[in-house]
Motif scaffolding. Sequence first.
Motif, PDB file in Angstrom:
ATOM      1  N   ASP A  67      -4.681 -24.139 -14.257  1.00 15.42           N
ATOM      2  CA  ASP A  67      -3.670 -23.662 -13.740  1.00 15.42           C
ATOM      3  C   ASP A  67      -3.621 -23.191 -12.309  1.00 15.42           C
ATOM      4  O   ASP A  67      -2.757 -23.102 -11.489  1.00 15.42           O
ATOM      5  N   PHE A  68      -4.725 -22.740 -11.788  1.00 19.27           N
ATOM      6  CA  PHE A  68      -5.017 -21.856 -10.438  1.00 19.27           C
ATOM      7  C   PHE A  68      -4.730 -23.120  -9.708  1.00 19.27           C
ATOM      8  O   PHE A  68      -4.070 -23.077  -8.558  1.00 19.27           O
ATOM      9  N   PHE A  69      -5.286 -24.014  -9.766  1.00 14.48           N
ATOM     10  CA  PHE A  69      -5.477 -25.278  -8.794  1.00 14.48           C
ATOM     11  C   PHE A  69      -4.071 -25.957  -8.770  1.00 14.48           C
ATOM     12  O   PHE A  69      -3.831 -26.234  -7.572  1.00 14.48           O
ATOM     13  N   SER A  70      -3.459 -25.910  -9.688  1.00  8.09           N
ATOM     14  CA  SER A  70      -2.184 -26.658  -9.877  1.00  8.09           C
ATOM     15  C   SER A  70      -1.309 -25.962  -9.172  1.00  8.09           C
ATOM     16  O   SER A  70      -0.267 -26.307  -8.521  1.00  8.09           O
ATOM     17  N   GLU A  71      -1.328 -24.561  -9.350  1.00  9.66           N
ATOM     18  CA  GLU A  71      -0.321 -23.603  -8.706  1.00  9.66           C
ATOM     19  C   GLU A  71      -0.486 -23.283  -7.384  1.00  9.66           C
ATOM     20  O   GLU A  71       0.615 -22.648  -6.967  1.00  9.66           O
TER      21      GLU A  71
END
Length: 587
Positions: A308-312
């Motif tokens: 989630d962090f990398f995609s956001e």
Amino acid sequence: MRYPLLMRFLFLTFLLLCASLHADESPDTIAPIRERAMEHQKAGRFAAAVDDFIKCIEEGSKTNRTGRRAEYFARIAYNQTRMGNFKDARENMEKAPRQNGWKDEDPFLMEMRAIVFLATDQIEPALQIAQKFKAVNPKKAEYFEMVAQFFGGDEKCLATPLGRFLFDPEQLLYNGAVARNPKDLIARRRRAAYFLERANQQRFPNSYPAKIPVDRGGWAHLFDPATAAGLPYSFYASAFYDLSRALEMCSSQDEPFLRVRRAGAAYGWNAVAPKNSLFISAATIAGDLKRAQKQGALDVRTQRALGDFFSETLPPVDQPNYRPRLRSGIQSYSRALYFTRDESSLRDPDWLETPETDSLQKVRAARSTLIGFHLSGKPVALPDLPPLTELAWKDYGNTLVAREELGSALEAYKKALEFDPEFVPALNNIGTVYSRLGAFDIALEWFDKAVKADPKFAIGWTNRAGVLDELGDVEKSLASYDTALGIEPQNAQTWVSRGILAMNSKSWASGQNAFAQAARLAPQNSRYAALSAFAKFANENAELPKIDLSIEDKTWLSNFFGSDSLAESYASKGAADKVFAAREWIK
């Protein structure tokens, strides 16, 4: 006898007076440092402000200008609180009253203490300061009292029209749960999740259905009363603070997951911060992510949170770290999906509104989106070609891979499978492409198909071992390497790969055997000889190695044999001769 004593006293007094006059006449070297520190604090560069206020203390000690030491310690504590460094903030605020320049009734010092007290869950001391403040500034005292009531979960803060305008009743409930037991990890984590939801709701209003007007809340009341409304960074900051406190008290099992969440809060805080401000350093964020990736390699929640962090936080497409970030997100989602046994393991336990039935579908969709981003910009449609055989389509796919046209390469390999669904090179190469993308669990499915079609396909077993290693399944990875070596026992590189995995698992004897086999098969290869020497040394001194080993053998060879401190440690154990002998192998 009285006169000599009197003369001595007068002489010492004279010396002290001269020293004082000399200090007053000396150039004020502190003022520019203090001015710069204040600019850092105003702009939100809290770490830089702390560094400069420490310099003020040090310079004051050198030049005998110590009249503001109490202020500097208080400001250091304030800025450390803003960074979420509560432990040091508490310690420095405790030091402040013992410094020159401290006055119990000083309005500034009272305000600093109240802020640090509130930020560190000391509600009663903050209320006491608010009472004292009434004699100095009744209006500010009333405000501090309401804020203290708010963070204490006391509904009295909603008794006035101003309180009802300023304070969010929903946050008041979370505040009450934390105030009742500041060490209640679940209550603090849930409040952090609430803050993150509010921040994202305000920053991305189209993605979040509005529940209440997002114009109140967080800890903006504490630090920025004039701007308590309408700034999403106050919510990100509030989440960062709560997650920092949670990390002080959490178990090692929860730590990696909370570190990812804190990195996300810090990233969001910086993203919406005023121009030219950097509230949390990039090093702090990277440190949280690195520790989470290492400590939570097998934890489903942590890997999903990393995805989630990398995609956001994807940078613009033209940035050099765009594709590495994409791959990191795909890797994390892939690990989460590989280890997921049920829906509940993927859910964030603190995010109360997360549906209980669609977490798996959401993660798969998010991973597919990232894979699509990774392949975008490359032609996926194949050109019109004359009829080709499966071998020709496979070769064409290899050409496309060499040109980094991975989407088209996948299509070419799938064309080969139309001729022969069990065409092993195409099955294997599709797995290789997905492995390059970081989708290790998908790659594993294709490698499984390859070795099922041809159980004697050693490369397939080796590739399968590699993605299992990436997924963190060491036992199955070692088993796949063993199968490959059973088919091709003369492959030195496979022995090395197995040895590296064994050493990283601290299976010293197994690693020694693997590297020895590689060195025997390729005696001319100095790298294999060095690895073998290292493994032998580690196996014979199994109680000594305490360092973390990297997949890159050069890194951990350097760590082991290139450190004088390690050499000294081993020398004290009588093993220095082996250390230096091994160093010679590397040279």
